[in-house]
Scaffold this active site. Structure first.
Site, mmCIF file in Angstrom:
data_model
loop_
_atom_site.group_PDB
_atom_site.id
_atom_site.type_symbol
_atom_site.label_atom_id
_atom_site.label_comp_id
_atom_site.label_asym_id
_atom_site.label_seq_id
_atom_site.Cartn_x
_atom_site.Cartn_y
_atom_site.Cartn_z
ATOM 1 N N ALA A 1 0.817 -1.227 0.000
ATOM 2 C CA ALA A 1 0.000 0.000 0.000
ATOM 3 C C ALA A 1 0.842 1.264 0.000
ATOM 4 O O ALA A 1 0.352 2.332 -0.378
ATOM 5 C CB ALA A 1 -0.940 -0.012 1.203
ATOM 6 N N GLN B 1 3.992 2.712 -5.346
ATOM 7 C CA GLN B 1 3.491 3.566 -6.440
ATOM 8 C C GLN B 1 2.048 3.280 -6.800
ATOM 9 O O GLN B 1 1.240 4.191 -6.927
ATOM 10 C CB GLN B 1 4.294 3.212 -7.690
ATOM 11 N N ILE B 2 1.756 2.000 -7.024
ATOM 12 C CA ILE B 2 0.374 1.656 -7.413
ATOM 13 C C ILE B 2 -0.559 1.998 -6.258
ATOM 14 O O ILE B 2 -1.637 2.568 -6.459
ATOM 15 C CB ILE B 2 0.252 0.170 -7.830
ATOM 16 N N ASP C 1 1.949 -3.263 4.448
ATOM 17 C CA ASP C 1 3.256 -3.100 3.804
ATOM 18 C C ASP C 1 4.311 -3.599 4.786
ATOM 19 O O ASP C 1 4.006 -3.860 5.962
ATOM 20 C CB ASP C 1 3.515 -1.648 3.352
ATOM 21 N N ARG D 1 16.026 -14.671 -12.747
ATOM 22 C CA ARG D 1 14.570 -14.857 -12.781
ATOM 23 C C ARG D 1 14.101 -15.863 -11.724
ATOM 24 O O ARG D 1 13.102 -15.664 -11.053
ATOM 25 C CB ARG D 1 14.190 -15.332 -14.190
ATOM 26 N N GLN E 1 1.095 -15.019 2.377
ATOM 27 C CA GLN E 1 -0.175 -14.299 2.232
ATOM 28 C C GLN E 1 -1.332 -15.251 1.919
ATOM 29 O O GLN E 1 -2.461 -15.039 2.377
ATOM 30 C CB GLN E 1 -0.028 -13.194 1.178
ATOM 31 N N ASN F 1 4.060 -8.833 -9.665
ATOM 32 C CA ASN F 1 4.630 -9.750 -10.674
ATOM 33 C C ASN F 1 5.601 -10.770 -10.094
ATOM 34 O O ASN F 1 6.255 -10.474 -9.103
ATOM 35 C CB ASN F 1 5.323 -8.928 -11.748
ATOM 36 N N ASP G 1 -3.370 -5.103 -19.684
ATOM 37 C CA ASP G 1 -3.031 -5.508 -21.060
ATOM 38 C C ASP G 1 -4.272 -5.386 -21.959
ATOM 39 O O ASP G 1 -4.197 -4.930 -23.095
ATOM 40 C CB ASP G 1 -2.518 -6.950 -21.061
ATOM 41 N N HIS H 1 0.745 -12.589 -17.978
ATOM 42 C CA HIS H 1 0.983 -11.134 -17.961
ATOM 43 C C HIS H 1 2.482 -10.913 -18.127
ATOM 44 O O HIS H 1 3.216 -10.657 -17.179
ATOM 45 C CB HIS H 1 0.488 -10.515 -16.656
#
Ligand code: NAI
Length: 329
Positions: free
Chosen positions: A12, A15-16, A42, A98, A112, A131, A159, A187
């Protein structure tokens, strides 16, 4: 007055979060007659930023905002919640591979998922945004075995919206006229933006464009790589458009998709279109009475099948990379 809806947002302080919380509190997501209690999660190190955001939320004096819970504990954040928007995720650090990113996020979303399993309302709507969103949603649901599988989704709506806008710009038509867009799969840049079912006023968009090379060489790569283009232009990732897509996704899920249209949602496959059961995949979906359904019976040509399989393959690789971290198979 309606009873308040409890909405949890993770990450929270990010940025988003900053582009999302104020719109939710203003009633953009659930309507201007729906009281809201925000549960903001957060990490401990970000609590001071979160406190600043809370000050601003108070300063807006939103009539619908009944209460705000702030915490770094997922169990507290998810207690009795009706909607969970899981935005907070580990960003890819310099030199991080990755598979390391997948593992770091697997840990966050395992914790979570367990907390949701324990504390959330049994019909909670969970949207995973952080992501890799599809795989994080998969990890979350695997860790929440007592919640129905249809409580979970991942975000491909950004998207989908990007694809709508590209077509609107190309044809000089309002976005609202474009129907039946699909983003199949992950995504990520392997996603398949598929125009073959899309329509305006009942006419196929492909026949209006009449330029397959534009579709292949411009439209598909533009939608696939839009996130990277925005990072290059802005110096940071898309936040306002991501927040807007979150609002669109939850709104359609709660209040139904439009008649004679669908949206793209990352949801567990039931084996439709030969996508193996269980994988969280971008499908065309309709929503009725708070439940999503994969649109059935679309004709898929062989080229489209190959593209749909390629993006599935990437999801399979992601799933295999975190398999050992899952509690049940
Ligand atoms: P950001 O870095 O500004 O914010 C992330 C926030 O999450 C930070 O405040 C951080 O402290 C928090 N966080 C990290 N670990 C956490 C944990 N374990 N629990 C709770 N909070 C935690 O990032 P931004 O721009 O807000 O993006 C967030 C995520 O959304 C990223 O993973 C990004 O790639 C993804 N994203 C997904 C989109 C989609 O369409 N699915 C579109 C745009 C972004």
């Amino acid at each position: 007055m309606k009873p308040p809806v409890r909405v949890a947002i993770t990450g929270a302080a990010g940025q988003i979060g900053y582009n999302l919380l104020f719109r939710i509190a203003a009633g953009d997501m659930l309507g201007n007659d729906q009281p809201i209690i925000l549960h903001l999660l957060d990490i401990a190190a970000a609590q001071h930023i979160l406190n600043g955001v809370v000050m601003e939320l108070h300063d807006c004096a939103f009539p619908l905002l009944m209460d705000i819970v702030t915490t770094d504990d997922p169990l507290i954040a998810f207690t009795d919640i009706d909607i969970a928007i899981l935005v907070g995720a580990r960003p890819r650090a310099k030199g991080m591979e990755r598979k390391d990113l997948l593992s770091a996020n697997a840990e966050i979303f395992s914790i979570q998922g367990k907390a949701l399993n324990q504390a959330a309302n049994r019909n909670v709507k969970v949207l995973v945004v952080g992501n890799p969103a599809n795989t994080n949603a998969y990890i979350t649901l695997k860790n929440a075995p007592d919640l129905p599988i249809k409580c979970f989704s991942a975000m491909l709506r950004l998207d989908h919206n990007r694809a709508l806008s590209q077509i609107a710009l190309k044809l000089g038509q309002p976005v609202s006229k474009i129907k039946k867009m699909i983003i199949w799969g992950n995504h990520s840049s392997t996603q398949f933006p598929d125009l073959s079912h899309a329509e305006i006023d009942g006419k196929k968009i492909l026949s209006l464009i009449e330029d397959q090379s534009w579709v292949e060489a411009y439209f598909i790569p533009t939608v696939q790589n839009r996130g990277t283009a925005i990072i290059e232009a802005r110096g940071s990732s898309s936040a306002a458009s991501a927040a807007n897509a979150i609002i669109n996704h939850i709104q359609d899920w709660c209040f139904d998709t439009k008649k004679d249209d669908w949206v793209t949602m990352g949801i567990p496959s039931d084996g439709s279109y030969d996508i193996p059961e269980g994988v969280i995949y971008g499908f065309p979906a309709t929503c009725q009475a708070g439940t999503y359904h994969i649109v059935q019976g679309l004709e898929i040509n062989n080229i489209a099948k190959l593209k749909m399989f390629a993006t599935y393959q990437e999801l399979l690789e992601e799933k295999n990379a975190i398999k050992h971290l899952l509690p049940r198979q």
